[in-house]
Scaffold this motif. Structure first.
Motif, mmCIF file in Angstrom:
data_model
loop_
_atom_site.group_PDB
_atom_site.id
_atom_site.type_symbol
_atom_site.label_atom_id
_atom_site.label_comp_id
_atom_site.label_asym_id
_atom_site.label_seq_id
_atom_site.Cartn_x
_atom_site.Cartn_y
_atom_site.Cartn_z
ATOM 1 N N ALA A 155 0.815 -1.211 0.000
ATOM 2 C CA ALA A 155 0.000 0.000 0.000
ATOM 3 C C ALA A 155 0.851 1.264 0.000
ATOM 4 C CB ALA A 155 -0.927 -0.003 1.220
ATOM 5 N N ASP A 156 2.150 1.129 0.217
ATOM 6 C CA ASP A 156 3.024 2.297 0.301
ATOM 7 C C ASP A 156 3.639 2.582 -1.066
ATOM 8 O OD1 ASP A 156 4.631 3.886 2.743
ATOM 9 O OD2 ASP A 156 5.677 3.774 0.818
ATOM 10 N N GLU A 157 3.349 3.751 -1.593
ATOM 11 C CA GLU A 157 3.797 4.023 -2.964
ATOM 12 C C GLU A 157 5.317 4.088 -3.081
ATOM 13 O OE1 GLU A 157 3.261 8.905 -2.884
ATOM 14 O OE2 GLU A 157 1.827 7.643 -3.995
ATOM 15 N N ARG A 158 5.996 4.439 -1.978
ATOM 16 C CA ARG A 158 7.457 4.505 -2.037
ATOM 17 C C ARG A 158 8.092 3.124 -2.063
ATOM 18 N NH1 ARG A 158 7.724 8.604 2.874
ATOM 19 N NH2 ARG A 158 9.990 8.373 2.850
ATOM 20 N N LEU A 159 7.300 2.113 -1.770
ATOM 21 C CA LEU A 159 7.846 0.752 -1.757
ATOM 22 C C LEU A 159 7.280 -0.106 -2.892
ATOM 23 C CD1 LEU A 159 7.726 0.159 2.086
ATOM 24 C CD2 LEU A 159 9.737 0.615 0.701
ATOM 25 N N ALA A 160 6.553 0.537 -3.786
ATOM 26 C CA ALA A 160 5.879 -0.216 -4.847
ATOM 27 C C ALA A 160 6.849 -0.911 -5.788
ATOM 28 C CB ALA A 160 4.970 0.723 -5.642
ATOM 29 N N GLN A 161 8.091 -0.432 -5.830
ATOM 30 C CA GLN A 161 9.040 -0.970 -6.802
ATOM 31 C C GLN A 161 9.909 -2.097 -6.243
ATOM 32 O OE1 GLN A 161 8.918 -0.016 -10.012
ATOM 33 N NE2 GLN A 161 7.151 1.132 -9.272
ATOM 34 N N ILE A 162 9.800 -2.399 -4.973
ATOM 35 C CA ILE A 162 10.750 -3.370 -4.434
ATOM 36 C C ILE A 162 10.451 -4.785 -4.927
ATOM 37 C CG2 ILE A 162 11.225 -1.948 -2.397
ATOM 38 C CD1 ILE A 162 9.703 -3.972 -0.732
ATOM 39 N N ALA A 163 11.506 -5.589 -4.951
ATOM 40 C CA ALA A 163 11.419 -6.922 -5.535
ATOM 41 C C ALA A 163 10.427 -7.803 -4.781
ATOM 42 C CB ALA A 163 12.803 -7.567 -5.559
ATOM 43 N N LEU A 164 10.259 -7.522 -3.505
ATOM 44 C CA LEU A 164 9.307 -8.303 -2.706
ATOM 45 C C LEU A 164 7.937 -8.310 -3.376
ATOM 46 C CD1 LEU A 164 8.912 -9.764 0.066
ATOM 47 C CD2 LEU A 164 8.129 -7.583 0.957
ATOM 48 N N ILE A 165 7.598 -7.181 -3.979
ATOM 49 C CA ILE A 165 6.306 -7.063 -4.629
ATOM 50 C C ILE A 165 6.387 -7.402 -6.120
ATOM 51 C CG2 ILE A 165 4.537 -5.398 -5.313
ATOM 52 C CD1 ILE A 165 5.252 -3.996 -2.575
ATOM 53 N N ARG A 166 7.426 -6.901 -6.758
ATOM 54 C CA ARG A 166 7.516 -7.070 -8.210
ATOM 55 C C ARG A 166 7.948 -8.475 -8.605
ATOM 56 N NH1 ARG A 166 10.030 -2.417 -11.501
ATOM 57 N NH2 ARG A 166 8.393 -3.128 -12.877
ATOM 58 N N GLN A 167 8.719 -9.103 -7.760
ATOM 59 C CA GLN A 167 9.230 -10.442 -8.091
ATOM 60 C C GLN A 167 9.050 -11.327 -6.870
ATOM 61 O OE1 GLN A 167 13.184 -10.151 -9.581
ATOM 62 N NE2 GLN A 167 13.283 -12.324 -10.118
ATOM 63 N N SER A 168 7.823 -11.757 -6.692
ATOM 64 C CA SER A 168 7.427 -12.324 -5.403
ATOM 65 C C SER A 168 8.164 -13.615 -5.049
ATOM 66 C CB SER A 168 5.923 -12.553 -5.367
ATOM 67 O OG SER A 168 5.578 -13.586 -6.271
ATOM 68 N N ARG A 169 8.751 -14.263 -6.022
ATOM 69 C CA ARG A 169 9.386 -15.545 -5.698
ATOM 70 C C ARG A 169 10.843 -15.427 -5.297
ATOM 71 N NH1 ARG A 169 9.181 -19.281 -10.212
ATOM 72 N NH2 ARG A 169 10.065 -20.700 -8.725
ATOM 73 N N LEU A 170 11.435 -14.265 -5.506
ATOM 74 C CA LEU A 170 12.843 -14.083 -5.153
ATOM 75 C C LEU A 170 13.010 -14.064 -3.634
ATOM 76 C CD1 LEU A 170 15.640 -13.534 -6.389
ATOM 77 C CD2 LEU A 170 15.117 -11.093 -6.245
ATOM 78 N N SER A 171 13.963 -14.852 -3.128
ATOM 79 C CA SER A 171 14.048 -15.012 -1.678
ATOM 80 C C SER A 171 15.157 -14.181 -1.014
ATOM 81 C CB SER A 171 14.226 -16.483 -1.315
ATOM 82 O OG SER A 171 15.396 -16.994 -1.923
ATOM 83 N N VAL A 172 16.068 -13.648 -1.812
ATOM 84 C CA VAL A 172 17.107 -12.755 -1.290
ATOM 85 C C VAL A 172 17.191 -11.571 -2.235
ATOM 86 C CG1 VAL A 172 19.543 -12.486 -0.683
ATOM 87 C CG2 VAL A 172 18.442 -14.715 -0.409
ATOM 88 N N MET A 173 16.951 -10.387 -1.727
ATOM 89 C CA MET A 173 16.898 -9.230 -2.619
ATOM 90 C C MET A 173 17.531 -8.003 -2.001
ATOM 91 S SD MET A 173 12.840 -8.567 -2.165
ATOM 92 C CE MET A 173 12.550 -10.337 -2.026
ATOM 93 N N PRO A 174 18.083 -7.129 -2.858
ATOM 94 C CA PRO A 174 18.660 -5.887 -2.343
ATOM 95 C C PRO A 174 17.575 -4.847 -2.083
ATOM 96 C CG PRO A 174 18.956 -6.020 -4.725
ATOM 97 C CD PRO A 174 18.257 -7.283 -4.299
ATOM 98 N N LEU A 175 17.830 -3.979 -1.117
ATOM 99 C CA LEU A 175 16.953 -2.843 -0.845
ATOM 100 C C LEU A 175 17.804 -1.585 -0.915
ATOM 101 C CD1 LEU A 175 14.946 -3.873 2.354
ATOM 102 C CD2 LEU A 175 14.072 -3.784 0.021
ATOM 103 N N LYS A 176 17.211 -0.505 -1.405
ATOM 104 C CA LYS A 176 17.894 0.783 -1.287
ATOM 105 C C LYS A 176 17.777 1.245 0.155
ATOM 106 C CE LYS A 176 16.643 2.162 -5.937
ATOM 107 N NZ LYS A 176 15.483 2.740 -6.618
ATOM 108 N N GLN A 177 18.720 2.107 0.530
ATOM 109 C CA GLN A 177 18.687 2.587 1.911
ATOM 110 C C GLN A 177 17.348 3.228 2.257
ATOM 111 O OE1 GLN A 177 21.850 5.221 3.162
ATOM 112 N NE2 GLN A 177 20.958 5.428 5.205
ATOM 113 N N GLU A 178 16.823 4.016 1.299
ATOM 114 C CA GLU A 178 15.555 4.688 1.601
ATOM 115 C C GLU A 178 14.401 3.695 1.730
ATOM 116 O OE1 GLU A 178 17.582 5.482 -0.935
ATOM 117 O OE2 GLU A 178 16.475 5.848 -2.800
ATOM 118 N N GLU A 179 14.497 2.577 1.016
ATOM 119 C CA GLU A 179 13.459 1.558 1.139
ATOM 120 C C GLU A 179 13.560 0.852 2.490
ATOM 121 O OE1 GLU A 179 13.340 0.649 -3.668
ATOM 122 O OE2 GLU A 179 14.553 -0.585 -2.346
ATOM 123 N N PHE A 180 14.790 0.541 2.867
ATOM 124 C CA PHE A 180 15.047 -0.060 4.180
ATOM 125 C C PHE A 180 14.517 0.859 5.281
ATOM 126 C CE2 PHE A 180 17.726 -0.628 7.909
ATOM 127 C CZ PHE A 180 17.800 -1.996 8.042
#
Length: 135
Positions: A101-126
């Motif tokens: 629901a958070d527009e600033r997190l809409a691009q993270i792999a958790l959402i865009r690539q739901s099957r990936l189990s280890v993913m990088p985050l930008k500092q601002e996303e973290f």
DNA sequence: GCCAACGTTGGC
DNA sequence: GCCAACGTTGGC
């Protein structure tokens, strides 16, 4: 310093168990993209711990204490693990629903690539995910 | 429990 | 090197 997110099914390896253990080697990665991310982790990097399937929420923060080495659970030399230790549990877990629901997190792999189990985050996303934990 | 997404395998 | 079949993950 880099930031990451890893998934674990609580049924297989939960945050509580991780805290009890004090540290763990992160095994079971059998996907090249996830492995490449794992191998890019550096000592001191911070890692969000996400419960998939049951819970579906970010529950805590971990730290990389040992960089990648061959996976001790398999003879197959292609796979690697890292050592992680718990840093702290989130006061309030951050649900997938909230992240979606958070527009600033809409691009993270958790959402865009739901099957990936280890993913990088930008500092601002973290940082944003931690913000959501505080309400 | 179902199924979509997607990675891997193997026949050709 | 293509692509169908198959297996796995993970949200719902």
């Amino acid at each position: 310093m880099n930031y990451w997110l890893v998934k674990s099914e609580p049924f297989k390896y939960s945050w509580d168990r991780f805290v009890q253990d004090g540290k763990t080697f992160w095994d079971g990665v059998r996907n090249y993209q996830a492995r490449n991310n794992l191998m890019a982790m550096k000592t001191g990097d911070l890692v969000l711990f996400y419960h998939s399937n049951e819970g579906m929420e970010v529950v805590g923060i971990a730290r990389v204490i040992k960089e990648h080495y061959p996976d001790p659970t398999t003879e197959d030399t292609r796979w690697a693990v890292v050592d992680l230790e718990p840093v702290q549990a989130l006061k309030v877990p951050v649900s997938l629903e909230k992240i979606k629901a958070d527009e600033r997190l809409a691009q993270i792999a958790l959402i865009r690539q739901s099957r990936l189990s280890v993913m990088p985050l930008k500092q601002e996303e973290f940082d944003r995910i931690l913000e959501l934990s505080e309400g």
